[in-house]
Design a protein around this motif. Structure first.
Motif, short mmCIF file in Angstrom:
data_model
loop_
_atom_site.label_atom_id
_atom_site.label_comp_id
_atom_site.label_asym_id
_atom_site.label_seq_id
_atom_site.Cartn_x
_atom_site.Cartn_y
_atom_site.Cartn_z
N GLY A 186 3.86 5.85 -5.09
CA GLY A 186 3.97 5.89 -6.55
C GLY A 186 2.97 6.84 -7.18
N ARG A 187 1.89 7.09 -6.45
CA ARG A 187 0.84 7.95 -7.03
C ARG A 187 0.84 9.35 -6.44
N VAL A 188 1.84 9.66 -5.63
CA VAL A 188 1.81 10.97 -4.97
C VAL A 188 2.06 12.08 -6.00
N GLY A 205 5.32 16.53 -3.83
CA GLY A 205 5.34 15.42 -4.78
C GLY A 205 6.57 14.54 -4.69
N ASP A 206 7.33 14.63 -3.61
CA ASP A 206 8.54 13.82 -3.45
C ASP A 206 8.13 12.41 -2.97
N ALA A 207 8.19 11.45 -3.88
CA ALA A 207 7.71 10.10 -3.58
C ALA A 207 8.57 9.41 -2.52
N ALA A 208 9.89 9.64 -2.57
CA ALA A 208 10.78 8.97 -1.62
C ALA A 208 10.49 9.45 -0.19
N ALA A 209 10.35 10.76 -0.05
CA ALA A 209 10.06 11.31 1.29
C ALA A 209 8.71 10.81 1.76
N LEU A 232 -4.36 5.58 4.14
CA LEU A 232 -5.25 6.00 3.05
C LEU A 232 -5.85 7.38 3.34
N THR A 233 -6.20 7.60 4.61
CA THR A 233 -6.75 8.92 4.95
C THR A 233 -5.67 9.99 4.85
N LEU A 250 0.85 -1.20 0.00
CA LEU A 250 0.00 0.00 0.00
C LEU A 250 0.88 1.25 0.00
N ILE A 251 1.92 1.22 0.82
CA ILE A 251 2.82 2.38 0.89
C ILE A 251 3.47 2.62 -0.47
N ALA A 252 3.94 1.54 -1.08
CA ALA A 252 4.58 1.67 -2.40
C ALA A 252 3.57 2.24 -3.41
N ASP A 253 2.35 1.74 -3.33
CA ASP A 253 1.31 2.20 -4.25
C ASP A 253 1.00 3.68 -4.05
#
Lengths: 215, 232
Positions: free
Chosen positions: A12-14, B65-69, B104-105, A6-9
């Motif tokens: 990846g969509r951020v 938008g920094d995915a790693a962070a 998710l929230t 879930l975290i990876a997903d």
């Protein structure tokens, strides 16, 4: 689904997001719009002919002030509640309930002092005023709803009640300025009860709102 | 991913940000007692100044938008969520549900975080709310469902070897699924074959939960029609 997946997903969509403006700023914007809309309502219904005289009388001003304060406090509270953790203390919420209580006490006291009871069946005008309160309140309520949806309301009952209270109070203020009838019973049934009813409807609709907000 | 590990390595202490007082549980749990969570205590546990600073920095980068962070932050927060929930309701089987619902929230509410405000109240408000939701859901489920240890014996068919007409075999189901429109197929598969929740699917597909439910419902109806009313 595993939490790692879930975290990876999610990562990846951020996408970049623009943080919401502070609740006070958004409340100010809403109140400006609601006041303008209330003005439109007064223009449509026609202001009472003795408005300039009544504006100098404390009892009339006091009720107008209570409607304004209720609306202002309630909109701020509803927007604060739409941000997780933004309500650091319930003082504002309690204050809003307190102002509504003061408004209730003022209206009840006036009805009791007049000694004529509530003109439920004798006054044909109060349903018209009640409808007007709700009609004027609809647009501010919708705008506020959109603003709340942009946040993440976690206390839906309170948020919905405060939003409905804020919007209906604008309607009550507009009708207060437009309606020429000064009978306390009429004011209670036609101007005040719809405000309380709107807040109660907000609480009652919280489950539906939860589905709509999907929080 | 290497960078993520590096980040997470620096921040693992965030996962232990909570040192809440354990609540209730007067005496040891009885052997025969059902796994009922303890009473929940809601006071948020503040992060230290350093943890707060690090989480805020990561969240700001995530908002950009920094995915790693973002992945680092979510990893740490998932651990914190599990820890927080365990300290409040005990070592229940659904700690991961709390963590996932919280993530998710956070994902859908990340724009509501204001960097001028402390991170902990924002995070713990979401976490507490999701914990309550999952707790309520689990109580509802445990009140209605029967455990597998007391599952009734399956009733045999009237004639040995006869197939139950209500049973659909997987090949039939697969071919029926293949005829559905892409979006319907994806949603029905995710919900029914991969055990994902509506919330997860809606977050993954960028749809509202209502839209996911409506699409799934249409998919079920289409499947029922295709399978001749067998897939109820």
């Amino acid at each position: 689904m595993r939490t790692e997946d879930l975290i990876a997903d999610l990562a990846g969509r951020v996408t970049p997001v623009r943080p919401l403006l502070p609740p006070a700023v958004r409340a100010l914007a809403w109140f400006a719009l609601a006041a303008a809309w209330g003005g439109v309502g007064v223009a449509a219904f026609g202001a009472r002919s003795d408005l300039t005289v009544r504006l100098l009388q404390p009892d009339y001003l006091w009720i107008a002030a209570l409607a304004v304060l209720t609306s202002m406090f309630a909109v701020v509270v509803s927007l604060i509640l739409s941000i997780p953790g933004a309500e650091r203390t319930p003082v504002l919420r309690v204050s809003t309930v307190g102002i509504l209580g003061l408004w209730t006490a003022t209206m009840v006291r006036a009805v009791v002092a007049a000694g004529r009871g509530l003109p439920v069946s004798t006054d044909p005008h109060w349903p018209v005023c009640a409808m007007r309160v709700l009609v004027v309140g609809v647009l501010p309520a919708l705008v506020l709803w959109v603003m709340i949806r942009r946040g993440t309301a976690l206390r839906l009952g309170w948020t919905a009640a405060m939003a409905a209270l804020a919007a209906a109070s604008v309607g009550a203020l507009a009708v207060h300025v437009a309606c020429p009838l000064d009978d306390p019973g009429h004011g209670f049934l036609g101007h005040f009860v719809p405000v309380v009813l709107a807040a109660a409807m907000g609480i009652a609709a919280r489950r539906r709102l939860a589905r709509s907000l999907a929080v | 991913m290497v960078a993520l590990v590096g980040h997470a390595g620096d921040l693992t202490h965030l996962g232990n940000a909570t040192r809440p007082e354990r609540t209730v549980a007067a005496g040891p749990p009885r052997e025969d007692a059902p796994a009922r969570p303890n009473r929940v205590r809601w006071a948020p546990v503040p992060m230290t100044a350093r943890q707060e600073q690090e989480a805020t920095a990561l969240m700001i980068r995530a908002q950009q938008g920094d995915a790693a962070a973002y992945a680092t932050l979510l990893t740490v927060l998932a651990s914190t969520a599990r820890h927080y929930a365990r300290n409040r309701v005990g070592d229940v089987a659904w700690l991961d549900d709390v963590a996932q619902e919280t993530l998710l929230t956070i994902h859908s509410a990340r724009h509501t975080y204001d960097a001028r405000r402390p991170f902990a109240p924002w995070f713990y408000a979401i976490l507490s709310s999701r914990l309550i939701d999952v707790l309520r859901k689990e109580r509802r489920v445990s009140a209605r469902e029967v455990g597998t240890d007391v599952m009734p014996e399956p009733v045999p068919l009237a004639t040995p070897g006869q197939r139950d007409p209500a049973v659909v075999d997987s090949a039939q189901l697969k071919s029926a699924l293949d005829t559905l429109p892409d979006r319907q197929r994806e949603i029905v598969s995710a919900l029914k074959l991969h055990d994902q929740s509506v919330r997860e699917v809606s977050a993954r597909l960028g749809m509202s939960e209502s839209a996911v439910k409506v699409t799934a419902h249409r998919g079920y109806k289409a499947l029922r029609r295709l399978l001749g009313g067998k897939a109820s």
